[in-house]
Design a protein around this motif. Structure first.
Motif, short mmCIF file in Angstrom:
data_model
loop_
_atom_site.label_atom_id
_atom_site.label_comp_id
_atom_site.label_asym_id
_atom_site.label_seq_id
_atom_site.Cartn_x
_atom_site.Cartn_y
_atom_site.Cartn_z
N VAL A 13 41.15 40.51 43.62
CA VAL A 13 40.30 39.51 42.66
C VAL A 13 39.08 39.85 42.88
N VAL A 14 38.47 39.67 41.67
CA VAL A 14 36.82 39.93 41.59
C VAL A 14 36.21 38.52 41.25
N ILE A 15 35.27 38.17 41.98
CA ILE A 15 34.67 37.02 42.02
C ILE A 15 33.20 36.94 42.11
N ARG A 16 32.52 36.16 41.38
CA ARG A 16 30.83 36.15 41.45
C ARG A 16 30.63 35.79 43.06
N SER A 17 29.88 36.66 43.65
CA SER A 17 29.52 36.49 44.94
C SER A 17 29.11 35.16 45.47
N GLU A 18 28.19 34.75 44.55
CA GLU A 18 27.39 33.16 44.77
C GLU A 18 28.46 32.38 45.07
N MET A 19 29.73 32.58 44.31
CA MET A 19 30.62 31.39 44.48
C MET A 19 31.57 31.42 45.82
N ASP A 71 41.75 25.49 45.13
CA ASP A 71 41.39 24.48 46.04
C ASP A 71 39.86 24.61 46.45
N LEU A 72 39.33 25.91 46.55
CA LEU A 72 38.21 26.15 46.93
C LEU A 72 37.06 25.82 45.93
N GLY A 73 37.56 25.75 44.46
CA GLY A 73 36.90 25.79 43.53
C GLY A 73 36.31 27.06 43.12
N VAL A 74 36.71 28.05 43.40
CA VAL A 74 36.33 29.41 43.14
C VAL A 74 36.96 29.92 41.86
N VAL A 75 36.10 30.44 40.86
CA VAL A 75 36.62 30.88 39.63
C VAL A 75 36.81 32.50 39.88
N VAL A 76 37.97 32.84 39.44
CA VAL A 76 38.52 34.36 39.53
C VAL A 76 38.16 34.94 38.32
N ASP A 77 36.99 35.97 38.25
CA ASP A 77 36.67 36.58 36.84
C ASP A 77 37.85 37.67 36.59
N TYR A 87 28.81 40.65 41.98
CA TYR A 87 30.42 40.61 42.22
C TYR A 87 30.81 40.89 43.64
N THR A 88 32.16 40.13 44.10
CA THR A 88 32.78 40.48 45.21
C THR A 88 34.24 40.78 44.90
N ALA A 89 34.93 41.90 45.34
CA ALA A 89 36.13 42.10 45.30
C ALA A 89 36.93 41.76 46.65
N ILE A 90 37.86 40.90 46.46
CA ILE A 90 38.63 40.89 47.65
C ILE A 90 40.13 41.48 47.47
N THR A 91 40.53 42.07 48.26
CA THR A 91 41.88 42.76 48.36
C THR A 91 42.69 42.07 49.37
N VAL A 92 44.07 41.77 49.10
CA VAL A 92 45.05 41.29 50.06
C VAL A 92 46.21 42.10 50.04
N ARG A 93 46.51 42.55 51.10
CA ARG A 93 47.84 43.40 51.00
C ARG A 93 48.80 42.92 51.97
N LYS A 94 49.99 42.94 51.55
CA LYS A 94 51.28 42.74 52.37
C LYS A 94 52.55 43.29 51.98
N ALA A 95 53.15 44.12 52.93
CA ALA A 95 54.33 44.89 52.41
C ALA A 95 55.43 43.73 52.09
N GLN A 96 56.00 44.12 51.16
CA GLN A 96 57.28 43.42 50.45
C GLN A 96 56.74 42.37 49.61
N TRP A 97 55.43 42.12 49.30
CA TRP A 97 55.00 41.12 48.68
C TRP A 97 55.58 41.00 47.08
N SER A 98 55.74 42.24 46.66
CA SER A 98 56.29 42.17 45.41
C SER A 98 57.58 41.46 44.95
N LEU A 113 30.26 44.10 36.92
CA LEU A 113 31.21 44.41 36.06
C LEU A 113 30.50 44.87 34.55
N VAL A 114 31.21 46.07 34.07
CA VAL A 114 30.63 46.74 33.01
C VAL A 114 31.94 46.64 31.86
N GLY A 115 31.42 45.73 30.89
CA GLY A 115 32.11 45.40 29.75
C GLY A 115 32.04 46.50 28.72
N VAL A 116 33.04 47.13 28.18
CA VAL A 116 32.92 47.74 26.84
C VAL A 116 33.90 47.38 25.64
#
Ligand code: ASP
Length: 433
Positions: free
Chosen positions: A338-344, A321-327, A295-306, A372-375
């Motif tokens: 967002v955490v995404i399968r790296s191969e995607m 649009d990129l056809g990427v599934v967000v897990d 898995y790959t995590a991508i964090t995007v930050r921007k002040a006042q986004w909320s 990802l470890v699921g319990v």
């Protein structure tokens, strides 16, 4: 009394001794009226499944296939003689050889393992055989026809008190054999249970149920006693290997529970899969733990986004649009992770970066090599107690958690890939042992 549909896997029917055990299980309960069987599986680790031999036979059809055909024949002859079943296998093998040299359809050839094993099993039990070619229906395109099958199977089963039905294959209306994907006898078992309106679908195999953790990671893990269909789906998604999804849908939709049992230890209760699992107040605090790497995590930050509504949806639209599934997605005040399968995403990273710049973020951070470890909590302890114990277990094992997400009974920890086995062991030791 209800009807039980029982399916035996290849290892439960690998030789006469195993078949005799399966027959004893069948006979010990008169409700076990419909039996679905696989082809003979491996008798030892080094052995070859009959289905694999049949595919080899097909592959050698233009050359030296005689040895392979003889070894398949020998497996069945041996089973028949050890079981003391009087059956002339000659015409069956003559038909297979003729087919191999004329029509040569791989699905037909592969299906003969289930067919012949059921001919033997039916003779041994003294029960009728229903050929799946007559009751499991496929379209010419190979698509499985669920409604036609339900009617055909239901009608055929209704006419007989008991029957043996081969797994793994069916046929088109014209009689051309089609197989399910490998492991497909589980699907046949589910279809028979559904058409018979069975009270339970017993799936007999070589382990005493689905295990709480992967036995390659945890020594001798306990089996899961009871699990809901939903929880099972989550565990399967995160890497637990259990029944194929297609084997669950037909029974789940009719509320029929699945009971996974061990042919070598029939007294073990195995695992029950229900629509809703009831809470066993004495059982372990978790139902299961499983992990998936890559898995790959991508964090995007921007002040006042909320404050702005548009950013979250824009980010998700970009992935769409990129056809990427967000897990997995975690939102902060002014950040999205967002955490995404790296191969995607790996090969699309440049395009993604170009596009994300149009949202003018303050920072974009990418972290690879995650798991990802699921319990799944069982409900025997309050959820907060489970949360505290999980955190403690990971902390004691010095496992750094990049993200943790809790929804209901499901907890997902995003951690470094090289620690995922340690995490499973730590969680199992703290919450099961
Ligand atoms: N015999 C088939 C296989 O090996 C189908 C099954 O056993 O479920 O895949």
């Amino acid at each position: 009394m209800g009807i039980k549909t029982v399916k035996f896997g290849g290892s439960s029917l690998a030789n006469a001794e195993q078949i005799a055990k399966a027959a004893a299980i069948i006979r010990s309960d008169p409700d076990r009226r419909y039996v679905v069987a696989s082809a003979p599986g491996k008798r030892s680790a080094a052995d070859v499944k009959v289905t694999d031999l049949l595919y080899q036979l097909y592959g050698r059809r233009d050359g030296d296939y005689a040895y392979t055909l003889a070894s398949i024949r020998q497996r069945f002859t041996r089973i028949a003689s050890d079981l003391d079943v009087e059956i002339d296998l000659d015409p069956h093998f003559a038909t297979i050889e003729k087919h191999l040299l004329t029509i040569a359809d791989p699905d037909y050839i592969a299906s003969r393992g289930e067919y012949l094993n059921c001919v033997l099993l039916a003779a041994y039990l003294g029960w009728p055989l229903i050929d799946s070619a007559d009751v499991i229906r496929f379209a010419d395109s190979g698509e499985f026809l669920v409604d036609e099958t339900d009617v055909l199977l239901g009608t055929a089963l209704h006419k007989v008190e008991r029957a043996v039905i081969p797994g793994f294959y069916g046929a088109t209306a014209q009689g051309q054999i089609k197989t399910f994907p490998r492991g497909g006898s589980d699907v046949t078992g589910a279809l028979v249970a559904r058409a018979a309106m069975a009270e339970v679908y017993e799936n007999w195999t070589d382990v005493s149920g689905i295990l709480i953790a992967d036995p390659r990671v945890v020594d001798d893990p306990l089996p899961i006693r009871e699990i809901s269909y939903t929880a099972l789906r989550e565990l399967t998604y995160l890497g637990a290997s259990v029944l194929h999804e297609n084997a669950i849908i037909p029974v789940r939709s009719r509320g029929i529970p699945i009971n996974i049992r061990n042919t070598d230890c029939p007294e073990d209760p195995g695992t029950w899969i229900h629509t809703e699992a009831s809470t066993d107040s004495h059982g372990p605090a978790i139902v299961g733990v499983a992990a998936k790497i890559g898995y790959t995590a991508i964090t995007v930050r921007k002040a006042q986004w909320s404050g702005s509504l548009g950013v979250g949806p824009s980010l998700f639209r970009l992935f769409q649009d990129l056809g990427v599934v967000v897990d997995l997605a975690v939102t902060g005040v002014d950040s999205w992770t967002v955490v995404i399968r790296s191969e995607m995403i790996t090969h699309l990273m440049e395009v993604f970066m170009d596009k994300i710049r149009t949202l003018r973020p303050d920072a974009v951070e990418v972290r690879d090599g995650l798991a990802l470890v699921g319990v799944i909590a069982s409900g025997t302890l309050p959820r907060t107690t489970v949360t505290v114990r999980l955190a403690q277990a990971l902390d004691d094992a010095r496992i750094d958690v990049f993200a943790d997400t809790y929804v209901g009974d499901l907890r997902i920890f995003t951690i470094d890939t090289d620690r995922h086995d340690d995490a499973i062991r730590a969680i199992y030791a703290a919450l099961v042992d």
